[in-house]
Structures are given as C-alpha cells and as structure tokens.
Design an enzyme around this catalytic site. Structure first.
Site: not given
Ligand code: BDR
Ligand code: CA
Length: 314
Positions: A11, A246
């Site tokens: 995303d 992340h």
C-alpha cells in the site's frame, strides 16, 4: 542462496517503498508481480507510487496489478497523511510516466500465479490482507499451494500502533486477516514485536547517499527524501528522529528467515471488540493445542540493517 519466488502486496507508502526497492534490487528475489491495496493511500495512489518505484529501480519488467480499494466490510478510513505525506511518498514528485498497471485484478493474478507455481511461491503482504482474502474466496485451495505467507502486521506482546493493542495492517481489515489466519496457509507474522526493534536513523541515509552505486543517484535522492519525511513524522509522534523498518523487514524475513527468531502460536483476530478491534491474540497460558503462525519475537537488527543497506546501494 537460491532465489525466493515472490509476489509482494503493498500500500505504497514510505516503508512500502523501501520494501519494494529491497525486493526489486535483491539478487535473492525473483519477483513475479506486485499487487496493490488501499491503506496508507488510496489503491490508485498506491498503484501509481508502485509503478514509479519500479521504474526508479529500472524494473518496468515486473507486472503491477491493482487490487482492493476498501476492506471486506465497511469503508476505508482514508489516507495516513501525517505519516506518509499527501501522496504516500512524503510529497516526493516523480517524473511523469505513462506506464499503467496490468489489466488483471490483483486477486485473480494471485490465484493464477500460485496455481502456476504450486508450493514454490512466497507471498509477502505489507498492507491490509484484503487482496489475499479475495483470492482465497475465489480459490480456497491456494492456501495449501503457497509455500508461505510472510506478512507485516499484528503485535503479540508489543503494544499496537493504531490503538493500544492493534497494528495498522490488521486493524485496517480485521475480517480479511481473520480469513487468512484461518485458511491453513503457512504464515510468518512479522509484527511490531520485531519491526519496532529496528531503528533507521540519519547515519543510514548518509550511508545510502555515500555508497549508492554509480547511476543510482535518483534512487538515493528518493530514499533520502522519503526517509527524512518519515523520520520527522516519527519524531512528532514519538520524540525520536528516526523510524522503525516495518515493511522491509518482512521482505528480508521472506528472503532469509534467520534474521529473526520465531514462536509458534494460534493467532486469533479480534473482529468485533470495541476496545480490542484488530488485535492479534494468542492464548499464552500453556502450550497451544494447534498453531497457525510462526510469530517473529526477536530480530538480528544489525545483520538485517547491513543487508538492507547493501541491497539498496547496489
Ligand atoms: C504498517 O502500517 C503501514 O503504515 C506501514 O506501511 C506498515 O505496513 C505498520 O503498522
Ligand atoms: Ca505497508
């Protein structure tokens, strides 16, 4: 090390951009396609950013397929502007491109590609699990035909980052996460327990700028821009100029599982709770009777960071 056959779902997003560059540039990855999803930005913007990052890496050969624009249930809550900027990449402006995503939908691409490469494909998901839930609805059999799903999401013992107990990618579509965790697919969960332990800082930006291979100056400028934006956002929220890593950590774990230590858990997704909505819960009162995920609980931050920087500078 033999190459990992990979589909990466993103995303894009700042840390997604770094994860993309890692997968696109690593000699250890054969990237069969990139699928996009809403999350940090709209799916249209995520797709545009993904095409641009692939171009930047000189990898217009890798297909990019657009996916879901909303969670399975309910609506998307909008872009995460305060962390990823107005366009998902900290306001960085790419040169115009007329490259378009492929015509196939992300979920169809995942089903087809998994079935064409049974037991060979590693799926790496670093956003909501919506595209994978759609793919499982079309063909539940893919659960037993993927080699492994490595996902960035969730938190076992660490606190959440959207709510006190929930991580953004799970919180953004818990129903999709529930279906994926209940599918029987082999899962490695790269959650906040490990991604928060890796801290990127100014010295890493300086190293990318200094050590980038000749011809990679535009890549270095992009990385510098987006990481500076990300670091400032993190500083506003947490008082530290720097950032966790992340999404790149999930790509790295798919390449080399020895970057992390794991524990086997039976992860349940809270889809209804008012306080614990989106939590990834495990009953830790004893040895679980069954397990559905290898959960990352420790990471060799130094070796991972070295690997990341080496590949980014190639
Ligand atoms: C996750 O949420 C998104 O903002 C990041 O790209 C990452 O995938 C971290 O919780
Ligand atoms: Ca992401």
């Amino acid at each position: 090390m033999s190459q990992v056959n990979m589909i990466l779902d993103v995303d894009t997003g700042i840390d997604d951009s770094i994860a993309l560059l890692l997968a696109l540039k690593s000699e250890d990855v054969r990237l069969l396609g990139i699928t996009t999803v809403f999350g940090n930005v709209s799916v249209e913007q995520a797709t545009e950013n993904t095409l641009q990052v692939a171009n930047l890496a000189g990898r217009s050969d890798v297909p990019v397929l657009m996916g879901a624009d909303r969670p399975l249930l309910g609506e998307w809550d909008g872009p995460v502007v305060h962390i990823h900027g107005p366009n998902g990449v900290g306001g960085y402006s790419f040169p115009a491109t007329d490259r378009k995503p492929g015509k196939e939908r992300a979920a169809d691409f995942i089903v087809r590609t998994v079935n064409e490469h049974p037991h060979e494909l590693t799926l790496v998901f670093v956003g909501r699990l919506t595209n994978l839930a759609h793919a499982l609805a079309k063909d539940p059999g893919i659960a037993s035909r993927v080699k492994r799903l490595v996902l960035m999401g969730g938190a076992l013992r660490a606190p959440g980052n959207v709510t006190p107990v929930s991580e953004a990618n799970i919180w953004g579509d818990p129903e999709a996460a529930r279906r994926v965790f209940e599918s029987g697919m082999p899962i490695t969960m790269v959650g906040l327990d490990v991604t928060m332990a890796v801290k990127l800082n100014e010295s890493h930006i300086e190293r990318v700028v200094r050590e980038m291979a000749p011809g990679g100056e535009r890549q270095a400028a992009f990385i510098e821009h987006i990481l500076r934006f990300y670091f400032s956002a993190y500083e506003r929220e947490n008082g530290i100029y720097g950032s966790p890593a992340h999404d790149p950590l999930a790509v790295a774990v798919a390449i080399d599982p020895s970057f992390v230590e794991t524990e086997e858990h039976d992860i349940r997704i809270e889809t209804k709770g008012t306080v614990s909505y989106g939590a990834t819960l495990s009953d830790m009162r004893g040895t679980p009777k069954r397990t559905n995920a290898s959960v990352c609980v420790a990471v060799d931050t130094e070796r991972f960071t070295e690997y990341l920087l080496r590949v980014l500078c190639r």
